[in-house]
Design a protein around this motif. Structure first.
Motif, mmCIF file in Angstrom:
data_model
loop_
_atom_site.group_PDB
_atom_site.id
_atom_site.type_symbol
_atom_site.label_atom_id
_atom_site.label_comp_id
_atom_site.label_asym_id
_atom_site.label_seq_id
_atom_site.Cartn_x
_atom_site.Cartn_y
_atom_site.Cartn_z
ATOM 1 N N THR A 129 54.054 46.600 51.912
ATOM 2 C CA THR A 129 53.278 47.098 50.786
ATOM 3 C C THR A 129 54.241 47.495 49.682
ATOM 4 O OG1 THR A 129 51.722 48.017 52.387
ATOM 5 C CG2 THR A 129 51.462 48.711 50.111
ATOM 6 N N THR A 130 53.912 47.120 48.440
ATOM 7 C CA THR A 130 54.760 47.457 47.299
ATOM 8 C C THR A 130 54.052 48.470 46.424
ATOM 9 O OG1 THR A 130 55.781 45.270 47.362
ATOM 10 C CG2 THR A 130 55.992 46.510 45.310
ATOM 11 N N TYR A 131 54.806 49.473 46.032
ATOM 12 C CA TYR A 131 54.297 50.557 45.182
ATOM 13 C C TYR A 131 55.123 50.613 43.909
ATOM 14 C CZ TYR A 131 52.375 52.021 49.665
ATOM 15 O OH TYR A 131 51.717 52.054 50.869
ATOM 16 N N GLN A 132 54.484 51.026 42.817
ATOM 17 C CA GLN A 132 55.173 51.233 41.552
ATOM 18 C C GLN A 132 55.484 52.723 41.441
ATOM 19 O OE1 GLN A 132 55.648 48.385 39.724
ATOM 20 N NE2 GLN A 132 57.011 49.484 38.357
ATOM 21 N N VAL A 133 56.741 53.057 41.151
ATOM 22 C CA VAL A 133 57.170 54.447 41.073
ATOM 23 C C VAL A 133 57.823 54.693 39.718
ATOM 24 C CG1 VAL A 133 58.674 56.202 42.090
ATOM 25 C CG2 VAL A 133 57.500 54.569 43.566
ATOM 26 N N GLN A 134 57.415 55.775 39.059
ATOM 27 C CA GLN A 134 57.976 56.143 37.755
ATOM 28 C C GLN A 134 59.024 57.222 37.914
ATOM 29 O OE1 GLN A 134 54.516 57.366 35.481
ATOM 30 N NE2 GLN A 134 54.716 55.543 34.217
ATOM 31 N N GLY A 135 60.040 57.173 37.056
ATOM 32 C CA GLY A 135 61.012 58.241 36.977
ATOM 33 C C GLY A 135 62.343 57.958 37.650
ATOM 34 N N GLY A 147 71.126 55.725 41.365
ATOM 35 C CA GLY A 147 71.295 55.557 42.792
ATOM 36 C C GLY A 147 70.788 56.743 43.595
ATOM 37 N N HIS A 148 70.936 57.940 43.047
ATOM 38 C CA HIS A 148 70.417 59.125 43.743
ATOM 39 C C HIS A 148 68.900 59.025 43.883
ATOM 40 C CE1 HIS A 148 69.669 63.198 45.022
ATOM 41 N NE2 HIS A 148 68.805 63.309 44.037
ATOM 42 N N CYS A 149 68.240 58.526 42.853
ATOM 43 C CA CYS A 149 66.785 58.339 42.886
ATOM 44 C C CYS A 149 66.406 57.410 44.039
ATOM 45 C CB CYS A 149 66.276 57.751 41.578
ATOM 46 S SG CYS A 149 66.658 58.693 40.100
ATOM 47 N N VAL A 150 67.139 56.318 44.153
ATOM 48 C CA VAL A 150 66.880 55.338 45.207
ATOM 49 C C VAL A 150 67.040 55.995 46.575
ATOM 50 C CG1 VAL A 150 67.735 53.210 46.277
ATOM 51 C CG2 VAL A 150 67.536 53.368 43.785
ATOM 52 N N SER A 151 68.104 56.762 46.740
ATOM 53 C CA SER A 151 68.358 57.433 48.022
ATOM 54 C C SER A 151 67.266 58.433 48.350
ATOM 55 C CB SER A 151 69.708 58.155 47.984
ATOM 56 O OG SER A 151 70.748 57.236 47.848
ATOM 57 N N ALA A 152 66.847 59.223 47.360
ATOM 58 C CA ALA A 152 65.828 60.244 47.591
ATOM 59 C C ALA A 152 64.498 59.625 47.994
ATOM 60 C CB ALA A 152 65.663 61.111 46.340
ATOM 61 N N VAL A 163 62.556 50.473 53.960
ATOM 62 C CA VAL A 163 62.200 50.784 52.576
ATOM 63 C C VAL A 163 63.201 50.073 51.680
ATOM 64 C CG1 VAL A 163 61.912 52.605 50.850
ATOM 65 C CG2 VAL A 163 61.340 53.070 53.244
ATOM 66 N N GLN A 164 62.705 49.270 50.751
ATOM 67 C CA GLN A 164 63.548 48.584 49.772
ATOM 68 C C GLN A 164 63.141 49.057 48.380
ATOM 69 O OE1 GLN A 164 66.109 46.417 50.446
ATOM 70 N NE2 GLN A 164 65.734 46.915 52.595
ATOM 71 N N VAL A 165 64.111 49.532 47.603
ATOM 72 C CA VAL A 165 63.823 50.039 46.260
ATOM 73 C C VAL A 165 64.448 49.115 45.231
ATOM 74 C CG1 VAL A 165 64.095 51.974 44.661
ATOM 75 C CG2 VAL A 165 63.752 52.421 47.112
ATOM 76 N N ASP A 166 63.633 48.639 44.288
ATOM 77 C CA ASP A 166 64.105 47.852 43.150
ATOM 78 C C ASP A 166 64.120 48.799 41.961
ATOM 79 O OD1 ASP A 166 64.404 46.251 40.886
ATOM 80 O OD2 ASP A 166 63.160 44.636 41.694
ATOM 81 N N LEU A 167 65.283 49.386 41.695
ATOM 82 C CA LEU A 167 65.416 50.399 40.655
ATOM 83 C C LEU A 167 65.025 49.862 39.280
ATOM 84 C CD1 LEU A 167 66.337 53.270 39.906
ATOM 85 C CD2 LEU A 167 68.656 52.368 39.680
ATOM 86 N N ALA A 168 65.487 48.671 38.930
ATOM 87 C CA ALA A 168 65.216 48.102 37.610
ATOM 88 C C ALA A 168 63.724 47.904 37.365
ATOM 89 C CB ALA A 168 65.961 46.787 37.446
ATOM 90 N N ALA A 169 63.004 47.485 38.404
ATOM 91 C CA ALA A 169 61.572 47.220 38.265
ATOM 92 C C ALA A 169 60.714 48.444 38.583
ATOM 93 C CB ALA A 169 61.171 46.060 39.160
#
Length: 69
Positions: A4-10, A14-19, A33-39
């Motif tokens: 499932t893919t979710y859109q996350v704001q803010g 890299g710290h954001c990705v880790s958190a 969990v895979q985070v695409d920071l740019a998107a």
């Protein structure tokens, strides 16, 4: 396996990705969990569909906002 893919704001670094990865990864049943920071996307692999409220709470705990689909 359910992906499932979710859109996350803010998320901005890299710290954001880790958190976000740590909080969402702690939800029972989450395998990856895979985070695409740019998107601003978080893709969660789990052994069963997740409760959207649990995902929202985890993202909120990390300090970010889950965007309603």
């Amino acid at each position: 396996m359910v992906n499932t893919t979710y859109q996350v704001q803010g998320m901005t670094c890299g710290h954001c990705v880790s958190a976000v990865s740590a909080e969402v990864g702690a939800i029972p049943g989450v395998q990856d969990v895979q985070v695409d920071l740019a998107a601003g996307r978080v893709t969660v692999s789990s052994d069963q569909p997740l409760d959207p409220a649990a995902v929202r709470a985890a993202v909120d705990e990390a300090g970010y906002d889950l965007v309603d689909a």
